[in-house]
Enzyme design. Structure first.
Site, PDB file in Angstrom:
ATOM      1  N   GLY A  42      35.070  51.201  30.488  1.00 41.81           N
ATOM      2  CA  GLY A  42      35.647  50.093  29.733  1.00 41.81           C
ATOM      3  C   GLY A  42      36.187  49.007  30.636  1.00 41.81           C
ATOM      4  N   CYS A  43      37.484  49.063  30.899  1.00 42.49           N
ATOM      5  CA  CYS A  43      38.148  47.975  31.604  1.00 42.49           C
ATOM      6  C   CYS A  43      37.791  47.904  33.082  1.00 42.49           C
ATOM      7  CB  CYS A  43      39.663  48.088  31.411  1.00 42.49           C
ATOM      8  SG  CYS A  43      40.146  47.838  29.681  1.00 42.49           S
ATOM      9  N   VAL A  44      37.454  49.036  33.707  1.00 47.59           N
ATOM     10  CA  VAL A  44      37.023  48.989  35.105  1.00 47.59           C
ATOM     11  C   VAL A  44      35.680  48.287  35.204  1.00 47.59           C
ATOM     12  CG1 VAL A  44      36.346  50.339  37.121  1.00 47.59           C
ATOM     13  CG2 VAL A  44      38.338  51.019  35.785  1.00 47.59           C
ATOM     14  N   SER A  49      36.034  44.564  34.505  1.00 49.91           N
ATOM     15  CA  SER A  49      36.686  43.899  35.637  1.00 49.91           C
ATOM     16  C   SER A  49      35.736  43.796  36.822  1.00 49.91           C
ATOM     17  CB  SER A  49      37.947  44.667  36.040  1.00 49.91           C
ATOM     18  OG  SER A  49      38.883  44.699  34.985  1.00 49.91           O
TER      19      SER A  49
END
Length: 214
Positions: free
Chosen positions: A149-151, A154
């Site tokens: 998800g966020c990794v 990013s």
């Protein structure tokens, strides 16, 4: 089949970006909810946090910037848009919820930057890219939750903003090994170098040694 896939990707994507000369460490969303067995976000990622904390210590010893990200929403999630509407567990990040706090063992230091976000990427809708550029950073070391998800979000945005990007596999985690491994595989192929904790700490140590000699 796995070997065929590996061979196929080696032909198309077998390339290393390497490390930069002026890195920053970004620790993505190490929130308490991922470590609370009673929380819907629980992912059993204690090893990832332990690894990230070791990398953080090495980063501080090397004198590079360390950035922590957190997710925070107003009550009701009015500032979360479609992401908050779709992903119901994001209610765990409403201001005031204990599950939104930094995980035990991760206490922000006075010399660390905290970036508050509402969407998956640490860069989307935040000042992170301009802050890193102003500090002369040319590369980003990513650790965090969750890998898929966020990794990943990013990572893609880090590369898109022109930063050479490294993802520390040991210091990232997900609630299931399949999306974790698949996303590490894909990020390594297209957007970043996926490295081990040992590799990144060795690099940071060399950076520190080089600075001391300079």
């Amino acid at each position: 089949m796995t070997q065929d896939l590996d061979d196929n990707y080696k032909i198309a994507y077998d390339n290393k970006a390497g490390f930069g000369t002026s890195p920053a460490l970004v620790m993505v969303d190490f929130a308490q909810g991922y470590f609370d067995p009673d929380c819907v976000l629980y992912a059993g990622v204690d090893d990832a946090l332990a690894s990230a904390l070791r990398v953080r210590e090495a980063a501080h010893e090397a004198g590079i910037p360390v950035i922590l990200t957190e997710v925070s929403y107003q009550k009701g999630g009015r500032d979360g848009g479609r992401f908050f509407e779709k992903a119901k567990p994001l209610s765990c990040f409403v201001k005031g919820e204990k599950t939104a706090e930094f995980a035990e063992g991760l206490v922000p230091r006075d010399d660390e930057i905290i970036v508050t976000k509402q969407y998956p990427s640490a860069f989307f809708g935040t000042s992170l890219a301009s802050t890193l550029t102003a500090m002369g950073v040319d590369s980003v070391i990513l650790t965090g939750l969750t890998t898929s998800g966020c990794v990943r979000a990013s990572c893609v945005d880090s590369m898109s903003h022109g930063f050479t990007t490294s993802v520390v596999a040991d210091a990232c985690g997900d609630r299931h090994p399949a999306p974790h491994e698949a996303n590490l595989f894909d990020m390594n192929a297209k957007y970043a170098d996926v490295v081990s904790e040992a590799e990144i700490i060795a690099y940071l140590h060399a950076l520190k040694t080089g600075q001391s000699r300079g």
